[in-house]
Design a protein around this motif. Structure first.
Motif, PDB file in Angstrom:
ATOM      1  N   ARG A   1     -62.362 112.657  14.450  1.00 17.92           N
ATOM      2  CA  ARG A   1     -62.164 113.970  13.688  1.00 17.92           C
ATOM      3  C   ARG A   1     -62.065 113.244  12.337  1.00 17.92           C
ATOM      4  O   ARG A   1     -61.346 112.143  11.938  1.00 17.92           O
ATOM      5  CB  ARG A   1     -60.863 114.658  13.979  1.00 17.92           C
ATOM      6  CG  ARG A   1     -60.924 115.381  15.246  1.00 17.92           C
ATOM      7  CD  ARG A   1     -61.993 116.564  15.259  1.00 17.92           C
ATOM      8  NE  ARG A   1     -62.066 117.454  16.417  1.00 17.92           N
ATOM      9  CZ  ARG A   1     -62.683 116.994  17.578  1.00 17.92           C
ATOM     10  NH1 ARG A   1     -63.387 115.809  17.534  1.00 17.92           N
ATOM     11  NH2 ARG A   1     -62.489 117.867  18.612  1.00 17.92           N
TER      12      ARG A   1
ATOM     13  N   VAL B   1     -60.458 113.480   8.682  1.00  9.76           N
ATOM     14  CA  VAL B   1     -59.010 113.809   8.216  1.00  9.76           C
ATOM     15  C   VAL B   1     -59.118 113.763   6.570  1.00  9.76           C
ATOM     16  O   VAL B   1     -59.420 112.693   6.178  1.00  9.76           O
ATOM     17  CB  VAL B   1     -58.206 113.026   9.071  1.00  9.76           C
ATOM     18  CG1 VAL B   1     -56.651 113.169   8.172  1.00  9.76           C
ATOM     19  CG2 VAL B   1     -57.929 113.214  10.570  1.00  9.76           C
ATOM     20  N   ASP B   2     -58.711 114.786   6.115  1.00 11.77           N
ATOM     21  CA  ASP B   2     -58.668 114.782   4.702  1.00 11.77           C
ATOM     22  C   ASP B   2     -57.229 115.391   4.195  1.00 11.77           C
ATOM     23  O   ASP B   2     -57.383 115.723   2.913  1.00 11.77           O
ATOM     24  CB  ASP B   2     -59.765 115.210   3.800  1.00 11.77           C
ATOM     25  CG  ASP B   2     -60.190 116.661   4.340  1.00 11.77           C
ATOM     26  OD1 ASP B   2     -59.203 117.429   5.155  1.00 11.77           O
ATOM     27  OD2 ASP B   2     -61.188 117.239   3.870  1.00 11.77           O
ATOM     28  N   SER B   3     -56.439 115.797   5.009  1.00  9.76           N
ATOM     29  CA  SER B   3     -55.184 116.394   4.695  1.00  9.76           C
ATOM     30  C   SER B   3     -54.110 116.295   5.851  1.00  9.76           C
ATOM     31  O   SER B   3     -54.646 116.071   6.951  1.00  9.76           O
ATOM     32  CB  SER B   3     -55.369 117.865   4.615  1.00  9.76           C
ATOM     33  OG  SER B   3     -55.730 118.309   5.674  1.00  9.76           O
TER      34      SER B   3
ATOM     35  N   SER C   1     -55.356 118.639   8.605  1.00 10.97           N
ATOM     36  CA  SER C   1     -56.077 118.316   9.400  1.00 10.97           C
ATOM     37  C   SER C   1     -55.924 116.925  10.238  1.00 10.97           C
ATOM     38  O   SER C   1     -56.543 116.766  11.451  1.00 10.97           O
ATOM     39  CB  SER C   1     -57.421 117.734   8.720  1.00 10.97           C
ATOM     40  OG  SER C   1     -57.311 116.733   7.637  1.00 10.97           O
TER      41      SER C   1
ATOM     42  N   GLN D   1     -54.078 118.606  13.342  1.00 13.50           N
ATOM     43  CA  GLN D   1     -55.062 119.122  14.148  1.00 13.50           C
ATOM     44  C   GLN D   1     -55.876 118.230  14.876  1.00 13.50           C
ATOM     45  O   GLN D   1     -56.057 118.275  16.241  1.00 13.50           O
ATOM     46  CB  GLN D   1     -56.182 120.059  13.168  1.00 13.50           C
ATOM     47  CG  GLN D   1     -57.071 120.623  13.932  1.00 13.50           C
ATOM     48  CD  GLN D   1     -56.428 121.852  15.048  1.00 13.50           C
ATOM     49  OE1 GLN D   1     -55.461 122.607  14.612  1.00 13.50           O
ATOM     50  NE2 GLN D   1     -56.841 121.732  16.426  1.00 13.50           N
ATOM     51  N   ALA D   2     -56.023 116.854  14.365  1.00 10.96           N
ATOM     52  CA  ALA D   2     -56.851 115.849  14.962  1.00 10.96           C
ATOM     53  C   ALA D   2     -55.929 115.221  16.361  1.00 10.96           C
ATOM     54  O   ALA D   2     -56.460 115.168  17.459  1.00 10.96           O
ATOM     55  CB  ALA D   2     -57.014 114.844  14.104  1.00 10.96           C
TER      56      ALA D   2
ATOM     57  N   ASP E   1     -56.358 117.861  18.723  1.00 13.84           N
ATOM     58  CA  ASP E   1     -57.593 117.839  19.620  1.00 13.84           C
ATOM     59  C   ASP E   1     -57.705 116.731  20.521  1.00 13.84           C
ATOM     60  O   ASP E   1     -58.312 116.764  21.550  1.00 13.84           O
ATOM     61  CB  ASP E   1     -58.957 117.850  18.433  1.00 13.84           C
ATOM     62  CG  ASP E   1     -58.969 119.056  17.601  1.00 13.84           C
ATOM     63  OD1 ASP E   1     -58.102 119.988  18.045  1.00 13.84           O
ATOM     64  OD2 ASP E   1     -59.622 119.224  16.510  1.00 13.84           O
TER      65      ASP E   1
END
Lengths: 376, 376
Positions: free
Chosen positions: A117, A119-121, A124, A127-128, A131
Motif C-alpha cells: 500500500r 502510505v502518506d499519512s 493511511s 489502514q495499510a 489491509d
C-alpha cells in the motif's frame, strides 16, 4: 558515428569494471563522481560532481552516457538528455528510484509482487496495517539501500514510532512480508536493436543486509529460469531499455515474487567476468555503444564472494586453485564493498571446499561457514 | 613489503595487457617508452625514454621491474639493477638478445637446435657454408625481428652479397635450414619460489613472417607437450628466471628443435586471456609481484587471430558467437599488430567455421583461408 567515449554517472567499482571491459573494445570512459580518486579513476578521467560546471564538462566529455549508480539525480539526467543519449533510458531510472512507481510497473506487467500500500499519512499507515496484516515493512518510496530507510512493523503499538521515524519522507510504501525460501536475481541485457540476452539465475546469500555470495547457476533453478527470463524481458521491452537490468526475486511456494529492480550492472553478476562467455560489464558496454551482444552462456558453475570491510591477504586468496581476485582500490571501512573473489574450479564438486577455505581466509567471512554445502 | 607498482620497459600492447591483468590485483604499472601516447598509456603513467632523467624517473616510479620488449637496452638494465629488482633477470635478457649466446645455452641444456656456426668474417662464412651445406640462413647475432636482419643463402655465389649486406654487423650466426612440418610455442611461468607452470602448446601459423594465428592446444601435441615442458623448465631453472618465458619450436621428424626464446609474454599466448584459467599476463604479474601462480589449464580449445595493419568493423567481429575482441588503441599501418581476436566456441567443432567467417571479415586475413580446417 562509432562510439568512442561513454560517460558514466558514478565512478565506483561498477564503473571501474565497465571501463575494464570497454578498454579492449577501444572504448574509453569518463566518470562523474564526487571524489576524483574513486575506483574508476585508474581507467579514465573523473569529472567531479562538485566542480564548477562539472555537469556541463561531463556532458561534453563523452558521446553517449550510462550509469553505475541508481540514485543518479534525475535533474542531471534531464539536462543531459537535451543533447545526448542516456542508456538505460530516463524512465527506467525514474521508475527504479521510486518503489511505488516500480511496484506499479510490476503490477502493470503482471509480475507478481508482495501485497503493498502507498502510505502518506498516519491514517493511511493504519489502514495499510488493517489491509495487509502484520508484520509489514515500511519503506521510504525513494532513497535508502542496504536496509536503510526501513522499519519492520511487527506489532500494532509500533505504528506511531514507525510513522515518527519515516513519516517525514512523506511518500512511503508498506509491504507485506513474503515467506520465501531464498533470494535469486536475474540479469539481462537489451541491445539498441531490441535483442535480449539473459544470464543464468544467481542465488544470493546475504549477511546483515549486504550480499555475501552468489551461486550461479542458482541450484534447482531449471523451472525458475524461464519464468524469471519472461519477467525481466517484459520489463526490458516495456521500458525500451538499453543496457543491463537486474531483477531481484524471492522464491516462494507460490512461485517467484519480484523484490526490486536495479537499472544497472549488479553485484550478483560479478561472477560473469570469468563465469560467462561475455560478462555483464562487456555486454552493457556493447549495448550502450550500439554493438552486437555477446553470449551470456555460463562456462562453469561459479561462486562469487564479496570482500567486505577488510582485505584478506592476497597471497592466501591467489593460492586457492581457480580463484580470481578483484580488488577495487578502495580503503578499508566496516561494511564497505572493497573487492570480490570468483571461485570457478574445473571440477564443480570443489566449490564447497573452496568456499570453506575462503571462510577461513577472509577477515569478514559473512555468510560463508564451515558447514556450508553448495550443490550446483 | 607488498608490491604495489611494477615498472615495465616498453608501453606497447604487451604492457597494456599486463597492466589490465594487474589492475584487479590492485597492482599499478608504470611504463618506459619513447612515445607517451602508447597503447599502455590508458593504464598508467608513461615516462618517456627521451625525457631528461627519464631512466632515473622511471626507476623511481616503481617498486619492482619487468619488461615487454626483448630489446630493452642492457645499459638501462645495468643502472636499474644497482638499486631495484628486474624480473626476468638480466642474464635471461642478455641471452635472448644474442643468438649466439642463446644457441650456446640451448646446447648446454641439451635442447636440440639446428646446426649453426658463428660468423665474424668472410672466411668464417665460407667455412660455415662448407660445414653446414646450403641453404643456410645468415642472421645478425643481435637485433632484428620479424625476418629483418636476415639473409637466406641458397647458392654459393650469394656468399659475397650476403657478407656485404650483413657483415657490417660483425657478429653473425649461420644456421642450417630445419625441415619442419609446423611451428609451435611453449609458454611457461616461474614464480619467485621456483614453481613452474606451463600452458598448452600453441601451433603458430605465419604469413610473410608475421604471426597470423595460433591454435591451442596444438593439434596432435600430446607427445610433444611433455618434451617442450621439459625444455622450457630447464631454461627457467638454469636462468633462475622469474616471470613468463616463451620458447618457439619446430616440429621435425627428429622431434622438437628450439628456434628461439622470448623473455616475455608472447603473441602466441594471447589466447590465454579467455582460454586458460589464469592468463600469461596475470601469471607474469603474479610472479613479478611475488604472488602465488594461477592455474594454466586450458578451459576450451581456442584460436587466436591477429589483426594486422587494418581494423575490421567491430560489429562484424562481435556478431560472431564467442569471439573476444582485443584492440590495442594503435593507428593503422601496414604490417602492424593492432589487435587480436580470440575464438572460443562452446563447441570446438565450430572453430573452423568461425575462422572462415573471420577470413571474410578481416581486411588482412593473413593465413586464414576459406579452405582451412582446424582439428583440435
Amino acid at each position: 558515428m562509432t562510439t568512442t567515449t561513454i560517460g558514466i554517472f558514478g565512478g565506483g567499482q561498477l564503473g571501474r569494471m565497465m571501463a575494464q571491459a570497454a578498454l579492449p573494445l577501444n572504448i574509453k570512459c569518463t566518470f562523474f563522481e564526487a571524489k576524483t580518486d574513486c575506483p574508476a579513476a585508474a581507467l579514465g578521467p573523473v569529472i567531479s560532481t562538485e566542480a564548477n560546471n562539472g555537469l556541463q564538462d561531463f556532458i561534453a566529455s563523452a558521446d553517449v552516457f550510462s550509469l553505475e549508480f541508481e540514485n543518479t539525480p534525475l535533474a542531471d539526467v534531464d539536462v543531459l538528455i537535451q543533447n545526448k543519449s542516456l542508456f538505460p533510458p530516463r524512465q527506467a531510472l525514474a521508475t527504479a528510484q521510486n518503489r511505488l512507481l516500480e511496484k506499479a510497473l510490476f503490477d502493470e506487467l503482471n509480475i507478481p509482487v508482495a501485497a503493498y500500500r502507498a502510505v502518506d499519512s498516519l491514517a493511511s499507515l493504519k489502514q495499510a496495517v488493517v489491509d495487509l496484516g502484520l508484520p509489514i515493512v515500511l519503506k521510504t518510496a525513494t532513497g535508502g539501500y542496504d536496509g536503510k530507510g526501513q522499519f519492520v512493523l511487527r506489532e500494532a503499538d509500533q505504528i506511531e514510532q514507525a510513522w515518527a521515524e519515516l513519516g517525514p519522507a512523506k511518500s512511503l510504501i508498506a509491504e507485506s512480508f513474503v515467506q520465501f525460501s531464498r533470494e535469486v536475481s536475474i540479469i539481462a541485457v537489451r541491445g539498441q536493436d531490441g535483442e535480449v540476452r539473459t544470464w543464468d539465475l544467481a542465488e544470493n546469500h546475504h549477511h546483515h543486509g549486504i550480499l555475501s555470495h552468489s551461486i550461479v547457476p542458482a541450484p534447482d533453478s531449471q523451472d525458475l529460469q524461464p519464468v524469471a527470463q519472461d519477467y525481466i524481458t517484459r520489463l526490458l521491452h516495456h521500458l525500451n531499455y538499453v543496457g543491463v537490468l537486474t531483477l531481484e526475486l524471492f522464491v516462494t511456494e507460490q512461485g517467484l515474487y519480484a523484490n526490486e529492480m536495479a537499472p544497472r550492472v549488479h553485484n550478483s553478476g560479478h561472477w560473469s567476468i570469468e563465469g560467462a562467455v561475455c560478462s555483464q560489464f562487456e555486454n552493457h558496454i556493447r549495448a550502450v555503444a550500439g554493438l552486437p551482444l555477446g553470449s551470456t552462456q555460463t562456462i562453469r558453475p561459479t561462486v562469487m564472494v564479496n570482500i567486505i570491510g577488510q582485505y584478506p591477504k592476497k597471497e592466501d586468496v591467489l593460492a586457492l586453485s581457480c580463484a580470481h581476485l578483484h580488488l577495487y582500490d578502495k580503503s578499508e571501512r566496516a561494511g564497505r564493498k572493497i573487492g570480490h573473489i570468483t571461485l570457478m574450479p574445473l571440477d564443480s564438486n570443489e566449490l564447497t571446499s573452496l568456499c570453506i577455505q575462503l571462510a577461513r581466509i577472509l577477515p569478514e567471512p559473512l555468510a560463508l561457514t564451515e558447514e556450508m554445502q553448495i550443490n550446483v
